[in-house]
Design a protein around this motif. Structure first.
Motif, PDB file in Angstrom:
ATOM      1  N   VAL A   1     -73.788   8.163  81.472  1.00  0.00           N
ATOM      2  CA  VAL A   1     -73.355   8.802  80.248  1.00  0.00           C
ATOM      3  C   VAL A   1     -72.074   9.570  80.459  1.00  0.00           C
ATOM      4  O   VAL A   1     -71.370   9.929  79.546  1.00  0.00           O
ATOM      5  CB  VAL A   1     -74.424   9.748  79.719  1.00  0.00           C
ATOM      6  N   ASP A   2     -71.828   9.776  81.677  1.00  0.00           N
ATOM      7  CA  ASP A   2     -70.642  10.566  81.957  1.00  0.00           C
ATOM      8  C   ASP A   2     -69.375   9.748  81.799  1.00  0.00           C
ATOM      9  O   ASP A   2     -69.383   8.661  81.287  1.00  0.00           O
ATOM     10  CB  ASP A   2     -70.716  11.081  83.382  1.00  0.00           C
ATOM     11  N   GLN A   3     -68.362  10.272  82.258  1.00  0.00           N
ATOM     12  CA  GLN A   3     -67.046   9.643  82.193  1.00  0.00           C
ATOM     13  C   GLN A   3     -66.853   8.785  80.956  1.00  0.00           C
ATOM     14  O   GLN A   3     -66.800   7.600  80.997  1.00  0.00           O
ATOM     15  CB  GLN A   3     -66.790   8.797  83.426  1.00  0.00           C
ATOM     16  N   PRO A   4     -66.746   9.484  79.887  1.00  0.00           N
ATOM     17  CA  PRO A   4     -66.586   8.793  78.617  1.00  0.00           C
ATOM     18  C   PRO A   4     -65.281   8.048  78.573  1.00  0.00           C
ATOM     19  O   PRO A   4     -64.355   8.316  79.325  1.00  0.00           O
ATOM     20  CB  PRO A   4     -66.578   9.915  77.586  1.00  0.00           C
ATOM     21  N   GLN A   5     -65.243   7.195  77.657  1.00  0.00           N
ATOM     22  CA  GLN A   5     -64.085   6.360  77.490  1.00  0.00           C
ATOM     23  C   GLN A   5     -62.967   7.144  76.836  1.00  0.00           C
ATOM     24  O   GLN A   5     -63.188   7.958  75.969  1.00  0.00           O
ATOM     25  CB  GLN A   5     -64.487   5.231  76.565  1.00  0.00           C
ATOM     26  N   LYS A   6     -61.810   6.866  77.263  1.00  0.00           N
ATOM     27  CA  LYS A   6     -60.704   7.501  76.573  1.00  0.00           C
ATOM     28  C   LYS A   6     -60.672   6.911  75.167  1.00  0.00           C
ATOM     29  O   LYS A   6     -60.666   5.717  74.975  1.00  0.00           O
ATOM     30  CB  LYS A   6     -59.401   7.190  77.284  1.00  0.00           C
ATOM     31  N   SER A   7     -60.674   7.756  74.208  1.00  0.00           N
ATOM     32  CA  SER A   7     -60.756   7.192  72.864  1.00  0.00           C
ATOM     33  C   SER A   7     -59.390   7.128  72.217  1.00  0.00           C
ATOM     34  O   SER A   7     -58.404   7.677  72.711  1.00  0.00           O
ATOM     35  CB  SER A   7     -61.697   8.042  72.023  1.00  0.00           C
ATOM     36  N   VAL A   8     -59.392   6.461  71.148  1.00  0.00           N
ATOM     37  CA  VAL A   8     -58.144   6.308  70.432  1.00  0.00           C
ATOM     38  C   VAL A   8     -57.640   7.687  70.059  1.00  0.00           C
ATOM     39  O   VAL A   8     -58.377   8.499  69.509  1.00  0.00           O
ATOM     40  CB  VAL A   8     -58.373   5.496  69.155  1.00  0.00           C
ATOM     41  N   ASN A   9     -56.442   7.933  70.365  1.00  0.00           N
ATOM     42  CA  ASN A   9     -55.934   9.266  70.080  1.00  0.00           C
ATOM     43  C   ASN A   9     -54.465   9.265  69.710  1.00  0.00           C
ATOM     44  O   ASN A   9     -53.718   8.350  70.033  1.00  0.00           O
ATOM     45  CB  ASN A   9     -56.139  10.163  71.301  1.00  0.00           C
ATOM     46  N   LEU A  10     -54.129  10.285  69.045  1.00  0.00           N
ATOM     47  CA  LEU A  10     -52.729  10.457  68.697  1.00  0.00           C
ATOM     48  C   LEU A  10     -52.200  11.596  69.559  1.00  0.00           C
ATOM     49  O   LEU A  10     -52.528  12.754  69.339  1.00  0.00           O
ATOM     50  CB  LEU A  10     -52.603  10.810  67.206  1.00  0.00           C
ATOM     51  N   CYS A  11     -51.447  11.229  70.503  1.00  0.00           N
ATOM     52  CA  CYS A  11     -50.947  12.229  71.442  1.00  0.00           C
ATOM     53  C   CYS A  11     -52.074  13.129  71.916  1.00  0.00           C
ATOM     54  O   CYS A  11     -51.910  14.354  72.009  1.00  0.00           O
ATOM     55  CB  CYS A  11     -49.858  13.070  70.795  1.00  0.00           C
ATOM     56  N   GLY A  12     -53.150  12.558  72.165  1.00  0.00           N
ATOM     57  CA  GLY A  12     -54.254  13.336  72.704  1.00  0.00           C
ATOM     58  C   GLY A  12     -55.238  13.816  71.657  1.00  0.00           C
ATOM     59  O   GLY A  12     -56.361  14.162  71.977  1.00  0.00           O
ATOM     60  N   ALA A  13     -54.812  13.820  70.460  1.00  0.00           N
ATOM     61  CA  ALA A  13     -55.711  14.284  69.415  1.00  0.00           C
ATOM     62  C   ALA A  13     -56.663  13.169  69.022  1.00  0.00           C
ATOM     63  O   ALA A  13     -56.236  12.057  68.738  1.00  0.00           O
ATOM     64  CB  ALA A  13     -54.923  14.745  68.206  1.00  0.00           C
ATOM     65  N   VAL A  14     -57.900  13.501  69.037  1.00  0.00           N
ATOM     66  CA  VAL A  14     -58.896  12.489  68.718  1.00  0.00           C
ATOM     67  C   VAL A  14     -59.588  12.777  67.395  1.00  0.00           C
ATOM     68  O   VAL A  14     -59.665  11.942  66.507  1.00  0.00           O
ATOM     69  CB  VAL A  14     -59.954  12.394  69.835  1.00  0.00           C
ATOM     70  N   SER A  15     -60.051  13.975  67.298  1.00  0.00           N
ATOM     71  CA  SER A  15     -60.790  14.307  66.086  1.00  0.00           C
ATOM     72  C   SER A  15     -59.841  14.380  64.911  1.00  0.00           C
ATOM     73  O   SER A  15     -58.637  14.617  65.064  1.00  0.00           O
ATOM     74  CB  SER A  15     -61.500  15.639  66.250  1.00  0.00           C
ATOM     75  N   ILE A  16     -60.387  14.200  63.779  1.00  0.00           N
ATOM     76  CA  ILE A  16     -59.543  14.219  62.597  1.00  0.00           C
ATOM     77  C   ILE A  16     -58.862  15.570  62.443  1.00  0.00           C
ATOM     78  O   ILE A  16     -57.706  15.664  62.036  1.00  0.00           O
ATOM     79  CB  ILE A  16     -60.352  13.846  61.341  1.00  0.00           C
ATOM     80  N   ALA A  17     -59.570  16.575  62.816  1.00  0.00           N
ATOM     81  CA  ALA A  17     -58.992  17.914  62.703  1.00  0.00           C
ATOM     82  C   ALA A  17     -57.750  18.060  63.584  1.00  0.00           C
ATOM     83  O   ALA A  17     -56.702  18.547  63.149  1.00  0.00           O
ATOM     84  CB  ALA A  17     -60.030  18.966  63.091  1.00  0.00           C
TER      85      ALA A  17
END
Ligand SMILES: Nc1ccn([C@H]2C[C@H](O)[C@@H](COP(=O)(O)OP(=O)(O)OP(=O)(O)O)O2)c(=O)n1
Ligand SMILES: [Mg+2]
Ligand SMILES: [Mg+2]
Length: 1052
Positions: A946-962
DNA sequence: ATCCTCCCCTAC
DNA sequence: TAAGGTAGGGGAGGAT
């Protein structure tokens, strides 16, 4: 271009090509290469390139000379190429340049050269499938006692054949009285799976042979592998023979063999002074199934060239029988072999159990297996210890062994090493795949000269429903079998055995009894007794699956390696789909990874060792055969699975839920025969009444298409089952045809490729009959058909999108009308999909609370889709700040639209799946476990990574909508005009979101952007926004077949 | 009750 | 070196 292309040098050719609009690929790529230029090709290449146009270089030079593109036909290397390869209209299309998929469709008209290696053209078989006979027959042992007796298993169901004489292939005439076994099943899953195995890099030692062709990275690897794979050949042949038989059945034919049989019978009767019986026999309702199987097929074909070896223990294998398999350092031969044996060979030892005692003993099966395994190990152990060090243990499998060899205990499928052990005098002979095919052809044609009630089982084996044959000729099973076997022997020089019984199972068991060059008729009266004496091993068990293939080589411990391989596999899959004119909506990636207790090195060269298997599938919103989409999805899955690259041992891709690709599709599909109960699953949501016409028409008209490619009859598999009314007859073809509509034609003939995707496809299916009430207000995410307004074929919707946007009531109106253009049920589907979509949205937010933690990637990461890498380093990330992802994990819901009935019809699946990462590979917990091999499958401890999650789609590091919003806000505030770079980053980000099926976020982001641009009155940003939207829409279009619906006031 | 997905199984 | 692919039945377990 083949490297052999000397004449004009390949460089020169390359130059010419480039100069005149073609392009040159140094390596074979089935998607990019349209013509193979060569002066000569090794036969393996011919096979490999058989789908391609193989052309001599003069074609190019001559074309250049004459200033126009000449027909390549006169320049073909091998005329054996079947099919009509249509010429290209422009030189440019010489090679497809990697553009978007859509463009690809235009060319590649390559005909469906199925099998037929060197010029065996008749093997061009159609696509219809016959189903497996064994369906239900394989009743588990317990029921055997009872079930066997009735002829349950074998109802060679038949329907009167409407003679479709038009596809005359042979000179045979139509005999309309014949029947076509068909299947009520709708499953038509073309699957493709390939595995890959590697050894670690550490073992670089084992691979110094850098020139070894067996590398995953090698572009030829796959074809090389397949061309040497007996199992692949077996599989291929099987499906080809099925198709062939099916074709024969459709064709109708005369049966020259029957006359001979009849004559013989006549004669016999005379001698025996007319037994009045035979006329009476005709009354016997008893069905007779004959099973014919060549004796040690590969061997006996092989022995035709080596007659001097007759009578000796001979085996067919890749191993040459001398030399020793290298003992790979990190591997554990013993262990792996033991596992192998456990899996494969449970044969032979469990000896004498009789059927009659089976029912009460059933549960002990497992134990038995283990016992036999122990025996196997014992042998291995002895072998290991065997003095003199002359331990030859090749792990090459024996495809077939002669009966002499069998006396020593050698078996098909056994490792060469072990066989050598059992029988030191073993003689090996090489494969001769063409020879097998030739003999196979004779076998099938011979039987086909008597009847077409045939079910292909394998290249050396088939089932024949003799009932009709015997009745019409007045002969008995034994007579027929004798004649047939004689004929086969005379024609091929190989012997066959035959078994006959009232059902398939009995027939097969009879064959086994008859085996070495004999025949056995199991009369109804002996059945019980016979069965009683059968060892349980002789009963064909339940069925099957498979395993794999592979490649070894230390090549990649790096993930790129695997991903590259995936790409190649995807192309392979694409080709297979393309060749059958199908697209699929479901993609499954199967991964074999080293089991934690398995050694780093595989014992068997190119083997996958002992593995854990994992598979994951994704549903696509629209069917595809695009290798890029396939590989993208697979790569995504693979990354999410987070298998250590060095543990990756096998990879398989399957594409399921096939449907005809609408563009040019004249194939007939499905049609599996059913020789047993067509158990109706009843159930049935009557196909929506509106389209009943489907239901009723089990027409064969589509065959017409065989000659008129223009038509676009769409074959649709009928999912529902046969009404059981008459158990003897399968009521239909299970293939249906929907009349093509007018717009169909224009679309097909005209700018077909322009309309792509769901809506387009749907529209093609049927014209709307009804208009639906307006859609609910969808101010949010919505999908808009893009049908009506044309796109440029480049797929750039720009212009059009503006139109869309401009129209005030964009949503209500245009899209509504598009919707209305659809069949009612489909409209409904869309609607439902939409509803679910929104619901999903709700869920998402809800699950938000469930807090899914993802790592923040602090790097600006241009490429959000990072190679899963990060292995160990990623671990540290665990401590790094994380963001809660709003669209939470669990959601990843998927819409299922009306299930069964529409299964093979176009079905808009608007599946807005939230970026579904997560998913961990179950791994065997190795931790300090010296864990013996004992592990019971269920017991094995699976640790989820469960660890080492996948790097998720991000905008300059920002992932969450916020975070993204924050970032965007800053961005907007920073200047009044956007940077080009920023634009690109945005596009990349959004595109990746789309790939990730996170349309929701795309929508949110776009709307946020729009809102703020308006709010801040950043007029200069609008063009950028449009551009971004256009780019995103292109991607959405390609994946979902329609575009995102955005508020009408967008950008203003 | 019925699906779907993921698996396993086994004949060639 | 070796070329361990593949269709399709069936079961477990989850979603609906
Ligand atoms: N594990 C196996 C089993 C079979 N085959 C190939 C080689 C066989 O020759 C052919 C036919 O399989 P059979 O089961 O019919 O076996 P044989 O024909 O070799 O022997 P038999 O006389 O028992 O039919 O399929 C194979 O490559 N690997
Ligand atoms: Mg055989
Ligand atoms: Mg066989």
């Amino acid at each position: 271009m083949s490297s052999n292309s000397r004449e004009p040098s390949s460089d020169e050719l390359k130059r010419l090509m480039m100069l005149h609009g073609g392009s040159y690929e140094h390596y074979m790529s089935k998607t990019r290469v349209t013509h193979v230029i060569a002066t000569s090709l090794a036969s393996s290449k011919v096979n490999e390139f058989k789908h391609m146009k193989m052309i001599r270089p003069e074609w190019i030079t001559d074309s250049v000379k004459s200033g126009r593109l000449l027909s390549y036909v006169p320049y073909q290397l091998y005329t054996a190429q079947t099919g009509i390869q249509q010429g290209l209209s422009s030189f440019t299309s010489l090679t497809v340049t990697q553009r978007s998929t859509i463009t690809n469709n235009t060319q590649q008209q390559s005909s469906n050269t199925t099998a037929s290696f060197n010029g065996r053209t008749e093997n061009q078989m159609d696509r219809s499938y016959c189903g497996s006979i064994k369906g239900n027959l394989a009743a588990k042992s317990q029921e055997l006692g009872e079930n066997l007796i009735e002829n349950t298993a074998s109802k060679v169901t038949q329907i009167d054949k409407r003679n479709n004489s038009h596809i005359t292939v042979n000179d045979k005439t139509v005999d309309s009285s014949f029947k076509v076994p068909n299947d009520g099943e709708y499953t038509l899953q073309e699957t493709e799976k390939v595995k890959l195995a590697k050894t670690t890099a550490t073992a670089a030692t084992s691979c110094q042979s850098s020139h070894s062709p067996a590398k995953a990275g090698d572009p030829d690897f796959l074809s090389e592998f397949y061309s040497n794979s007996r199992l692949h050949h077996l599989s291929t042949w099987k499906s080809e023979w099925r198709a062939y038989v099916n074709k024969l059945q459709k064709q109708g034919s005369s049966f020259p063999g029957r006359q001979k049989l009849y004559d013989v019978v006549k004669e016999k009767e005379m001698e025996v002074c007319q037994r009045v019986i035979s006329p009476l026999q005709k009354a016997k309702p008893q069905r007779i199934i004959m099973h014919i199987d060549m004796d040690c097929f590969f061997v006996s074909v092989g022995l035709k060239r080596r007659p001097e070896l007759k009578g000796k223990p001979v085996v067919v294998t890749h191993s040459r029988g001398k030399g020793m398999a290298k003992d790979t350092p990190g591997s554990d031969v013993q262990f792996e072999r033991r596992q192998w044996e456990l899996r494969r060979q449970q044969g032979g030892k469990k000896g004498k159990r009789k059927l009659s005692s089976v029912s009460d003993q059933q549960p002990s099966e497992d134990i038995d297996d283990r016992e036999s395994d122990d025996i196997g190990v014992d042998i291995v152990a002895r072998q290991q210890t065997s003095p003199g060090g002359s331990t030859f243990h090749s792990m090459a499998e024996i495809a077939s062994c002669s009966y002499e060899a069998r006396k020593c205990g050698v078996r098909n499928g056994m490792f060469m090493g072990k066989a050598k052990q059992l029988c030191p005098d073993l003689v090996t002979i090489p494969y001769d795949f063409e020879g097998y095919q030739d003999v196979s052809k004779i076998l099938y044609d011979t039987v086909a000269s008597y009847t077409h009630d045939i079910e292909a089982v394998s290249c050396d084996e088939m089932l024949v429903d003799c009932t009709d044959l015997l009745t019409t000729t007045g002969s008995n099973p034994v007579q027929f079998a004798s004649m047939l076997r004689d004929e086969i022997y005379n024609k091929t020089g190989c012997t066959a055995s035959a078994g006959m019984g009232s059902n398939i199972l009995l027939a097969k068991m009879a064959t086994k009894k008859a085996k070495p060059n004999g025949q056995y008729y199991l009369g109804a009266d002996e059945v019980l007794e016979f069965i009683h004496d059968q060892s349980i091993d002789n009963i064909p068990g339940k069925n099957y699956t498979v395993y794999n293939l592979c490649l070894a080589q230390p090549l990649g411990q790096d993930d790129m390696e695997a991903e590259h391989f995936l790409t190649e596999l995807s192309e392979e899959v694409h080709n297979r789909l393309f060749n059958i004119d199908m697209k699929g909506k479901s993609i499954t990636l199967k991964i074999m990874s080293r089991r934690a207790d398995a050694p780093q090195e595989t014992a068997k060269f190119m083997g996958h060792g002992i593995c854990n298997n994992t598979s994951k599938s994704v549903m696509l919103p629209i069917a595809t055969d695009d290798s890029k989409i396939i590989s993208r999805e697979c790569i995504t899955i693979l990354r999410n699975l987070k298998v250590k690259a060095t543990d990756l041992r096998g990879i398989g891709i399957q594409v399921q839920k096939l449907e005809p690709s609408t563009v040019k599709n004249n194939n007939v599909k499905g049609a599996q025969s059913i020789l047993n109960f067509a158990v109706p699953k009843s159930k049935e949501k009557v196909v929506s009444p509106q389209e009943n016409n489907n239901t009723s028409s089990y027409s064969d008209k589509r065959i017409i298409n065989g000659t008129s490619p223009v038509h676009d009859y769409t074959a649709v598999l009928q999912p529902y089952d046969t009404p059981q009314s008459d158990e003897n007859y399968i009521s239909h073809d299970n293939v249906d045809v929907i009349e093509s509509s007018q717009d169909d034609h224009q679309e097909i003939n005209g700018n077909s490729e322009v309309f792509h995707g769901i809506v387009g496809e749907l529209a093609r299916r049927k014209t709307a009959k009804k208009i639906l009430p307006p859609l609910p207000s969808m101010d949010d995410l919505s999908l808009t058909p893009e049908g009506a307004d044309t796109l440029t074929s480049s797929g750039r919707p720009r212009r059009k999108r503006h139109q869309v946007i401009e129209s005030e009531d964009y949503f209500p109106s245009p899209s509504q009308s598009c919707l209305n253009a659809l069949p009612v049920d489909l409209q409904k589907e869309l609607r439902e999909a939409y509803a679910q979509q929104t619901e999903q949205e709700r869920n998402k937010t809800a699950s938000n609370a469930a807090s899914m933690w993802l790592p923040q990637s602090n790097s600006p990461s241009k490429k959000p889709s990072s190679p899963l890498k990060a292995k160990s380093p990623g671990k540290t990330k665990k401590n790094s700040p994380v963001f809660k992802v709003p669209q939470g994990r669990p959601v990843r819901g998927r819409k299922k639209l009306s299930p069964k009935k529409l299964k093979f019809q176009k079905q808009p699946k608007i599946d807005i799946t939230v970026s579904g990462r997560k998913e961990s590979v179950p791994m065997f917990d190795n931790k300090e476990t010296t864990l013996t091999i004992k592990e019971i499958p269920g017991t094995s401890v699976m640790t989820s990574h469960v660890d080492q999650p996948q790097k998720s789609v991000n905008l300059c590091g920002a992932v969450s909508i916020a975070d993204v919003k924050t970032l965007l806000r800053e961005w907007l505030q920073s200047s009044t005009t956007p940077e080009k770079d920023d634009e690109e980053i945005m596009i990349e980000y959004l595109t990746d979101l789309v790939f990730d099926h996170n349309l929701e976020q795309v929508d949110l982001v776009l709307k946020f952007l729009n809102r703020n641009i308006c709010k801040m009155n950043r007029v200069n940003w609008r063009p950028s926004l449009w551009k971004i939207i256009d780019a995103v829409q292109v991607v959405v279009q390609s994946m979902y077949g329609c575009q995102l619906g955005l508020p009408t006031d967008f950008g203003f």
